[in-house]
Design a protein around this motif. Structure first.
Motif, PDB file in Angstrom:
ATOM      1  N   TYR A 171      -6.192  13.130   0.151  1.00  0.00           N
ATOM      2  CA  TYR A 171      -6.234  14.583   0.289  1.00  0.00           C
ATOM      3  C   TYR A 171      -6.393  14.935   1.764  1.00  0.00           C
ATOM      4  N   GLY A 172      -5.812  16.033   2.120  1.00  0.00           N
ATOM      5  CA  GLY A 172      -5.998  16.535   3.470  1.00  0.00           C
ATOM      6  C   GLY A 172      -5.391  17.914   3.597  1.00  0.00           C
ATOM      7  N   LEU A 173      -5.485  18.462   4.772  1.00  0.00           N
ATOM      8  CA  LEU A 173      -4.869  19.747   5.062  1.00  0.00           C
ATOM      9  C   LEU A 173      -4.566  19.795   6.552  1.00  0.00           C
ATOM     10  N   THR A 174      -3.576  20.586   6.895  1.00  0.00           N
ATOM     11  CA  THR A 174      -3.086  20.622   8.271  1.00  0.00           C
ATOM     12  C   THR A 174      -4.216  20.802   9.263  1.00  0.00           C
ATOM     13  N   GLU A 175      -5.166  21.660   8.935  1.00  0.00           N
ATOM     14  CA  GLU A 175      -6.262  21.975   9.849  1.00  0.00           C
ATOM     15  C   GLU A 175      -7.160  20.772  10.144  1.00  0.00           C
ATOM     16  N   ALA A 176      -6.992  19.675   9.385  1.00  0.00           N
ATOM     17  CA  ALA A 176      -7.812  18.471   9.577  1.00  0.00           C
ATOM     18  C   ALA A 176      -6.963  17.282  10.012  1.00  0.00           C
ATOM     19  N   SER A 177      -5.772  17.518  10.451  1.00  0.00           N
ATOM     20  CA  SER A 177      -4.895  16.533  11.131  1.00  0.00           C
ATOM     21  C   SER A 177      -4.186  15.444  10.339  1.00  0.00           C
ATOM     22  N   PRO A 178      -4.093  15.288   9.061  1.00  0.00           N
ATOM     23  CA  PRO A 178      -4.619  16.133   8.013  1.00  0.00           C
ATOM     24  C   PRO A 178      -5.624  15.442   7.080  1.00  0.00           C
ATOM     25  N   VAL A 179      -5.790  14.092   7.136  1.00  0.00           N
ATOM     26  CA  VAL A 179      -6.446  13.369   6.044  1.00  0.00           C
ATOM     27  C   VAL A 179      -7.967  13.485   6.138  1.00  0.00           C
ATOM     28  N   THR A 180      -8.597  13.846   5.021  1.00  0.00           N
ATOM     29  CA  THR A 180     -10.060  13.897   4.953  1.00  0.00           C
ATOM     30  C   THR A 180     -10.614  12.962   3.881  1.00  0.00           C
ATOM     31  N   VAL A 202     -10.036  20.686  -8.303  1.00  0.00           N
ATOM     32  CA  VAL A 202      -9.952  21.360  -9.596  1.00  0.00           C
ATOM     33  C   VAL A 202      -8.849  22.418  -9.598  1.00  0.00           C
ATOM     34  N   ASP A 203      -8.773  23.182  -8.533  1.00  0.00           N
ATOM     35  CA  ASP A 203      -7.779  24.259  -8.442  1.00  0.00           C
ATOM     36  C   ASP A 203      -7.761  24.732  -6.997  1.00  0.00           C
ATOM     37  N   ARG A 204      -6.926  25.717  -6.714  1.00  0.00           N
ATOM     38  CA  ARG A 204      -6.867  26.269  -5.371  1.00  0.00           C
ATOM     39  C   ARG A 204      -7.394  27.692  -5.369  1.00  0.00           C
ATOM     40  N   LEU A 205      -8.238  27.966  -4.396  1.00  0.00           N
ATOM     41  CA  LEU A 205      -8.711  29.332  -4.225  1.00  0.00           C
ATOM     42  C   LEU A 205      -7.686  30.156  -3.457  1.00  0.00           C
ATOM     43  N   LYS A 206      -6.744  29.475  -2.840  1.00  0.00           N
ATOM     44  CA  LYS A 206      -5.741  30.163  -2.038  1.00  0.00           C
ATOM     45  C   LYS A 206      -4.445  30.309  -2.826  1.00  0.00           C
ATOM     46  N   ASP A 207      -3.514  31.047  -2.295  1.00  0.00           N
ATOM     47  CA  ASP A 207      -2.277  31.341  -3.003  1.00  0.00           C
ATOM     48  C   ASP A 207      -1.114  30.441  -2.612  1.00  0.00           C
ATOM     49  N   ILE A 208      -1.357  29.447  -1.765  1.00  0.00           N
ATOM     50  CA  ILE A 208      -0.286  28.581  -1.307  1.00  0.00           C
ATOM     51  C   ILE A 208       0.371  27.881  -2.488  1.00  0.00           C
ATOM     52  N   ILE A 209       1.705  27.805  -2.465  1.00  0.00           N
ATOM     53  CA  ILE A 209       2.480  27.050  -3.449  1.00  0.00           C
ATOM     54  C   ILE A 209       2.927  25.770  -2.763  1.00  0.00           C
ATOM     55  N   ILE A 210       2.752  24.629  -3.426  1.00  0.00           N
ATOM     56  CA  ILE A 210       3.135  23.352  -2.822  1.00  0.00           C
ATOM     57  C   ILE A 210       4.331  22.793  -3.583  1.00  0.00           C
ATOM     58  N   VAL A 211       5.500  22.821  -2.926  1.00  0.00           N
ATOM     59  CA  VAL A 211       6.746  22.341  -3.512  1.00  0.00           C
ATOM     60  C   VAL A 211       7.097  21.002  -2.872  1.00  0.00           C
ATOM     61  N   SER A 212       7.027  19.934  -3.639  1.00  0.00           N
ATOM     62  CA  SER A 212       7.321  18.584  -3.130  1.00  0.00           C
ATOM     63  C   SER A 212       6.535  18.285  -1.858  1.00  0.00           C
ATOM     64  N   GLY A 213       5.289  18.741  -1.826  1.00  0.00           N
ATOM     65  CA  GLY A 213       4.429  18.461  -0.689  1.00  0.00           C
ATOM     66  C   GLY A 213       4.552  19.435   0.462  1.00  0.00           C
ATOM     67  N   LEU A 214       5.459  20.404   0.377  1.00  0.00           N
ATOM     68  CA  LEU A 214       5.659  21.388   1.441  1.00  0.00           C
ATOM     69  C   LEU A 214       5.055  22.728   1.035  1.00  0.00           C
ATOM     70  N   ALA A 274       0.827  -1.205   0.000  1.00  0.00           N
ATOM     71  CA  ALA A 274       0.000   0.000   0.000  1.00  0.00           C
ATOM     72  C   ALA A 274       0.863   1.257   0.000  1.00  0.00           C
ATOM     73  N   CYS A 275       0.503   2.172  -0.869  1.00  0.00           N
ATOM     74  CA  CYS A 275       1.149   3.483  -0.928  1.00  0.00           C
ATOM     75  C   CYS A 275       0.060   4.545  -0.989  1.00  0.00           C
ATOM     76  N   ILE A 276       0.194   5.562  -0.169  1.00  0.00           N
ATOM     77  CA  ILE A 276      -0.773   6.648  -0.144  1.00  0.00           C
ATOM     78  C   ILE A 276      -0.049   7.924  -0.522  1.00  0.00           C
ATOM     79  N   SER A 277      -0.520   8.568  -1.568  1.00  0.00           N
ATOM     80  CA  SER A 277       0.087   9.803  -2.045  1.00  0.00           C
ATOM     81  C   SER A 277      -0.777  10.986  -1.646  1.00  0.00           C
ATOM     82  N   GLY A 278      -0.138  12.009  -1.116  1.00  0.00           N
ATOM     83  CA  GLY A 278      -0.863  13.210  -0.724  1.00  0.00           C
ATOM     84  C   GLY A 278      -0.019  14.439  -0.893  1.00  0.00           C
ATOM     85  N   ALA A 279      -0.562  15.579  -0.454  1.00  0.00           N
ATOM     86  CA  ALA A 279       0.109  16.883  -0.422  1.00  0.00           C
ATOM     87  C   ALA A 279       0.194  17.568  -1.769  1.00  0.00           C
TER      88      ALA A 279
END
Length: 565
Positions: free
Chosen positions: A362-371, A458-470, A334-339
């Motif tokens: 998919y997830g985000l920090t505010e959700a610990s993170p996986v949703t 589909v896209d991000r409403l925010k301006d965060i840039i995700i570089v290698s998951g960071l 099993a492999c889980i890809s995220g970020a």
């Protein structure tokens, strides 16, 4: 609300989970009591001298070290609610310090160990960190007035601390580490982790955090682009690791080997690698530096890893390695890809090579993170982030009217569940922007849901840039660029990149009469920012497009240059 995704849960995944009102420490205690002699953590060090050094702890040994560290913290004056900063790569010490700090009732503050003093200053001042546990090479970054003003105690550890006595000396020579005295001017006390543990009792403090107490301050750009700390409670962390464990019913207790290649200081690695391994009673392989890719491949093959969570960059590196065929990776289940989005072709090629299942979540920090996550068995859809996990509600909302949109229509993804944070640390206004009164978290991501309840980003409403998951906050990079004496204006955005997902690009206008090269600006940023935040591309412009009130139009630059934000 209707939840069409429930009919597509894998066999063995419940629709609802009864969450014990405990701290994550209790999950470790349960595993240690049930599987005391099972290997908990195995360290793999591939040293510059070409040697490979290994060390391991059983669950009984890990639990004893956690209790001793908690007792040591209490003995130094750390009290419930105090903030303890971890400045560590993936090591047994990280696992011990994380659970030990929680056992002492403290709040963990995760810190990327590559951060510069400037970045450390923001986090430590904001969180009120009083105790820091750094790896010794990172100590000089604490040796600046700004970064250490609030720090009272520094507990230093070495890369080789958990190697057997017979190997430690050789490894210290290979790493040019003498284990000598470390000074941090301004800190009230500087201690050696090994000395503290050797002197401590294994009877920890009686206090254990209440489920609703804050356990972790995890810094993020969030949905609004301002660096801040998500307050994750003991209950949040317990809920999310149990949600994720039940999402993977194919994994067998005390039989899995988990690759700890994701950094534990990132909430993704903390939950889906470290905490998941504890709940599974799995053997956790810790890799302090998951580079080069050949070292990762060698570890996967030699240790017979079965669970390999990562980010798309990880899997891209594996499938494109020229010698990948020389490694037997068929143990992977099993492999889980995220970020970051997982390219469909990468997923297909990785599964062909390993025979394992690679799913996108998919997830985000505010959700610990996986949703959300695609199931390992049953229906899964390429390009989808999958259905929500047990007890996670999700819906698509029109960002303007805040009304729910029909199936298939695009809108902002909102989520709600026991894994969602109560808010941001000392930022009530920011909290109110992302959390509704009835507990919905506005993710800031544009998404849609199909008729089966599978979601697609589909896209991000925010301006965060995700570089290698960071996450990279554009404003943070822009602030550094503005400090250069030649820069008049600067706007930063994300550029799609096949390997990293995105890279940072800066659009710069120079002051009249000033000159500076892109190389010089890059070097300037590198002095103030972690490497992944430094612009990989700089474009000089005579002027920037602006609004009528003079604000630079990032989206106009995106449209002109094909840049994605």
């Amino acid at each position: 609300m209707e939840q069409p995704w429930l009919r597509h849960y894998a066999q063995g995944t419940p629709q609802h989970i009864d969450y014990p009102p405990v701290s994550p420490v209790a999950l470790l205690e349960q595993t240690a009591a049930k599987h005391p002699q099972h290997t908990a953590v195995k360290l793999i060090l591939r040293a510059p001298d070409g040697e490979t050094y290994r060390a391991s702890l059983t669950y009984a040994e890990l639990m004893a070290e956690v209790n001793r560290f908690a007792a040591a913290l209490a003995g130094l004056g750390v009290r419930p609610g105090d903030r303890v900063g971890l400045m560590l790569p993936n090591l047994p010490q990280f696992v011990i310090a994380f659970y030990g700090a929680l056992r002492a009732g403290a709040v963990v503050v995760n810190t990327n160990p590559t951060y510069t003093p400037r970045e450390l200053e923001h986090q430590y001042r904001d969180a009120g960190v009083e105790t820091v546990i750094p790896l010794s090479p990172y100590v000089p970054r604490l040796d600046s007035t700004a970064a250490r003003q609030a720090v009272e105690r520094v507990i230093v550890t070495e890369l080789t601390d958990y190697l057997p006595d017979g190997l430690r000396g050789r490894a210290e020579a290979a790493y040019r580490s003498d284990g000598g005295i470390v000074e941090v001017p301004g800190a009230a006390g500087v201690y050696r982790l090994r000395d503290l543990l050797n002197a401590a009792t294994d009877a920890p403090p009686s206090h254990i955090g209440h489920p609703d107490d804050v356990a972790l301050l995890q810094y993020t750009g969030g949905t609004t682009g301002v660096p801040k700390a998500a307050m994750l409670t003991h209950a949040n962390l317990v809920a999310n690791v149990l949600q994720f464990r039940h999402w993977l019913p194919e994994l067998v207790e005390a039989q899995e080997i988990v690759a700890g290649a994701l950094p534990f200081f990132h909430i993704y690695g903390l939950t889906v690698a470290m905490n998941l391994a504890v709940v599974l009673a799995a053997e956790l392989i810790v890799l302090p530096t998951p580079r080069p890719v050949s070292h990762v491949l060698q570890t996967l093959a030699e240790e017979r890893v079965t669970v390999f969570p990562g980010v798309p960059t990880t899997y891209i590196g594996v499938i494109n390695h020229p010698e990948v065929a020389q490694y037997d990776l068929r143990s992977i289940k099993a492999c889980i890809s995220g970020a970051a989005p997982l390219p469909v072709e990468v997923q297909a090629r990785f599964e062909q090579i390993t025979g394992g299942v690679l799913v996108e979540g998919y997830g985000l920090t505010e959700a610990s993170p996986v949703t959300h996550c695609n199931p390992l068995s049953g229906l899964r859809k390429a390009g989808a982030i999958g259905p929500p996990l047990p007890d996670v509600e999700a819906k698509i909302v029109d960002p303007q009217s805040l009304a729910d949109v029909p199936v298939g229509a695009q809108g902002e993804l909102w989520v709600r569940g026991p894994n969602v944070m109560p808010g941001y640390w000392n930022m009530p206004e920011e909290t109110a922007q992302v959390l509704t009164p009835d507990g919905w978290l506005r993710t800031g991501d544009l998404a849609r849901m199909d008729e089966d309840g599978f979601f697609y980003i589909v896209d991000r409403l925010k301006d965060i840039i995700i570089v290698s998951g960071l996450n990279v906050v554009p404003r943070e990079v822009e602030d550094v660029l503005y400090e250069h004496p030649a820069v008049r204006e600067a706007v930063v955005a994300g550029v799609p990149d096949v390997y990293r997902g995105e890279i940072v690009k800066a659009f710069v206008v120079l002051k009249e009469g000033e000159t500076v090269t892109a190389e010089a600006l890059t070097a300037f940023c590198a002095e103030q920012l972690a490497r992944f935040k430094v612009p990989a591309a700089i474009e000089f412009r005579a002027e920037l497009p602006k609004t009528t009130v003079g604000k630079p139009l990032r989206r106009a630059l995106v449209a002109e240059g094909g840049v994605r934000i």
